[in-house]
Scaffold this active site. Structure first.
Site, PDB file in Angstrom:
ATOM      1  N   GLU A 110     -58.142  37.408  -0.185  1.00  0.00           N
ATOM      2  CA  GLU A 110     -58.854  36.729   0.903  1.00  0.00           C
ATOM      3  C   GLU A 110     -57.906  36.509   2.078  1.00  0.00           C
ATOM      4  O   GLU A 110     -57.020  35.658   2.022  1.00  0.00           O
ATOM      5  CB  GLU A 110     -59.425  35.406   0.398  1.00  0.00           C
ATOM      6  CG  GLU A 110     -60.436  35.579  -0.735  1.00  0.00           C
ATOM      7  CD  GLU A 110     -60.808  34.264  -1.385  1.00  0.00           C
ATOM      8  OE1 GLU A 110     -61.521  33.474  -0.744  1.00  0.00           O
ATOM      9  OE2 GLU A 110     -60.347  34.026  -2.521  1.00  0.00           O
ATOM     10  N   GLU A 166     -51.293  33.098  -1.570  1.00  0.00           N
ATOM     11  CA  GLU A 166     -52.661  32.587  -1.487  1.00  0.00           C
ATOM     12  C   GLU A 166     -53.660  33.671  -1.114  1.00  0.00           C
ATOM     13  O   GLU A 166     -54.829  33.613  -1.501  1.00  0.00           O
ATOM     14  CB  GLU A 166     -52.747  31.461  -0.445  1.00  0.00           C
ATOM     15  CG  GLU A 166     -51.983  30.201  -0.783  1.00  0.00           C
ATOM     16  CD  GLU A 166     -52.658  29.371  -1.857  1.00  0.00           C
ATOM     17  OE1 GLU A 166     -53.812  29.664  -2.190  1.00  0.00           O
ATOM     18  OE2 GLU A 166     -52.015  28.436  -2.352  1.00  0.00           O
ATOM     19  N   LYS A 175     -57.119  32.808   3.981  1.00  0.00           N
ATOM     20  CA  LYS A 175     -56.634  31.609   3.312  1.00  0.00           C
ATOM     21  C   LYS A 175     -55.280  31.207   3.897  1.00  0.00           C
ATOM     22  O   LYS A 175     -54.390  32.041   4.063  1.00  0.00           O
ATOM     23  CB  LYS A 175     -56.493  31.838   1.807  1.00  0.00           C
ATOM     24  CG  LYS A 175     -57.829  32.012   1.096  1.00  0.00           C
ATOM     25  CD  LYS A 175     -57.673  31.951  -0.414  1.00  0.00           C
ATOM     26  CE  LYS A 175     -57.383  30.537  -0.873  1.00  0.00           C
ATOM     27  NZ  LYS A 175     -57.330  30.434  -2.347  1.00  0.00           N
ATOM     28  N   GLU A 233     -60.182  28.253 -13.307  1.00  0.00           N
ATOM     29  CA  GLU A 233     -59.341  29.141 -12.496  1.00  0.00           C
ATOM     30  C   GLU A 233     -58.049  29.438 -13.229  1.00  0.00           C
ATOM     31  O   GLU A 233     -57.406  28.525 -13.752  1.00  0.00           O
ATOM     32  CB  GLU A 233     -58.959  28.511 -11.152  1.00  0.00           C
ATOM     33  CG  GLU A 233     -60.032  28.362 -10.127  1.00  0.00           C
ATOM     34  CD  GLU A 233     -59.473  27.758  -8.828  1.00  0.00           C
ATOM     35  OE1 GLU A 233     -58.244  27.849  -8.601  1.00  0.00           O
ATOM     36  OE2 GLU A 233     -60.264  27.194  -8.056  1.00  0.00           O
TER      37      GLU A 233
END
Length: 412
Positions: free
Chosen positions: A318, A327, A321, A264
């Protein structure tokens, strides 16, 4: 015209702009799904191809995704969530999981790796930490028993916060309180030939100390760089410095030859007021320059002959999250398939894409509803180990050294 047809046609523009020679075999992308408005996996296939990605990393083993990507040639890492670790100590449970979630999709879907847990060692959860290696061993035994060990490896992903020292890179060392757990895991990797995965985010270092960390150094922009005083190797970006710190930490424990992959790394396009640097422009520079670097097939200063194995985080924003705004804004794409920002590759402005919004369901609110489950094991990439991110990534003393080195380099 059907929605899928409209969407796929719009992707032709993306493909022509992104998939240039040399990149296809290298770039990986993280495909997280903590959201209620994402496109169907069938519509994600052209998106993955549009950025030239040939590798996808999941945080689970979503059957819809694995079926959608059958016969595409895209290589997958599938994930076994953190909450399954204790159960996976049972060899029969591990065999059942591998049979159902991996063997079932081979060979049509190219699954090459299983990650057992995500950032376990920095959760400060004794039970999970003690279950990690036994779970990896059970899954590995299942892979061998099912005859898949020649094509599927078993590993786990770590936060860079497992490092106690990261600067200079040559002095990289694991946290002493984790060495007793890390060493047996490294021995597992050595015996099975599986890669050591690390999640590395220069964004966290910049966010914590924006006045000390030069922005060009973290965004792969032109800068004087810093020289490791021991090896005399020059570093012009923080990510390479972090990767080489991992290599040094591995070598210090006697595992110099273990392959390292960055499972990541990424940069958010939006953040809260205290999340300095989380902007579309910086995200464009970080991810765009990173993808260009990957396409050049150059290694780090310490390992120049090794191709970079990097998975960009993430494919989508997203909306479910938890945690700070950043985030929910790491995606290269919005849920409707349009670019979150232009990557600036080959002069194509991705913001000109006008694909019809996909029916993903739900709203795109900045206030995420509570997630149903933490099965993906990556609900928050910054909160679970917040107090260790700067200790392990770039301590205050290291920042002082780095700043002085930059000042010295700029004067010479």
């Amino acid at each position: 015209m059907e929605m899928s047809t409209v969407y796929c046609c719009s992707m032709i523009f993306f493909v022509s702009g992104f998939a240039f020679p040399g990149l296809v075999s290298s770039i990986g992308i993280n495909y997280g799904q903590i959201a209620n408005n994402l496109p169907s996996p069938e519509n994600v296939v052209p998106l993955v191809r549009s950025i030239g990605a040939s590798k996808v990393k999941l945080y689970d083993a979503d059957s819809r995704v694995l079926r959608a990507f059958a016969n595409t040639g895209v290589e997958f890492i599938v994930g076994l969530g953190n909450e399954y670790l204790s159960k996976m100590r049972d060899p029969e449970a591990a065999e059942e999981w591998v049979t159902t979630n991996v063997k079932e999709y081979l060979p049509a879907t190219k699954i090459s790796c299983i990650t057992v847990g995500n950032e376990i060692l920095t959760f400060n959860d004794t039970a999970m930490t003690q279950n990690l290696l036994p779970a990896m061993q059970s899954v590995q035994a299942a892979v061998v028993k099912l005859g898949l060990d020649k094509q599927v490896s078993v590993t786990t992903a770590h936060s860079l916060a497992i490092l106690e020292t990261s600067y200079p890179p040559s002095a990289g060392a694991f946290r002493r309180d984790l060495t007793a757990y890390i060493t047996p895991i490294l021995n597992f990797h050595s015996k099975t030939g599986s890669p050591f995965l690390i999640n590395a985010y220069p964004f966290f270092a910049y966010k914590a100390s924006p006045k000390q960390v030069p922005i060009d150094f973290v965004l792969f922009q032109q800068n004087p760089g810093v020289v490791d005083p021991i090896t005399k190797l020059r570093y012009d970006n923080m990510l390479f410095s972090q990767i080489d710190a991992v290599y040094s930490a591995l070598a210090a424990l006697g595992y110099k030859k273990l392959p390292v992959q960055i499972s990541e790394t990424g940069w958010p396009s939006k953040g809260d007021e205290d999340e300095t640097g989380a902007t579309p422009e910086n995200a464009k520079k970080y991810n765009g320059n990173l993808i260009k670097l990957i396409s050049q097939k150059k290694g780090t200063p310490m390992r120049p002959s090794l191709d970079l194995n990097i998975y960009v985080f993430a494919l989508f924003n997203e909306n479910m999250k938890p945690g700070p705004t950043s985030e929910r804004n790491y995606g290269l794409f919005k849920p409707d398939g349009t670019a979150a920002y232009p990557l600036g590759i080959t002069g194509i402005d991705l913001t000109s894409n006008t694909s019809t919004a996909l029916g993903g369901g739900g709203s795109d609110s900045n206030s995420p509803p509570s997630p149903v489950s933490s099965s993906t094991g990556y609900l928050s990439i910054s909160s679970a180990t917040a107090k260790y991110h700067i200790i392990g990534v770039f301590c205050t003393a290291c920042l002082t050294v780095l700043t002085s080195l930059f000042l010295h380099a700029s004067l010479n």
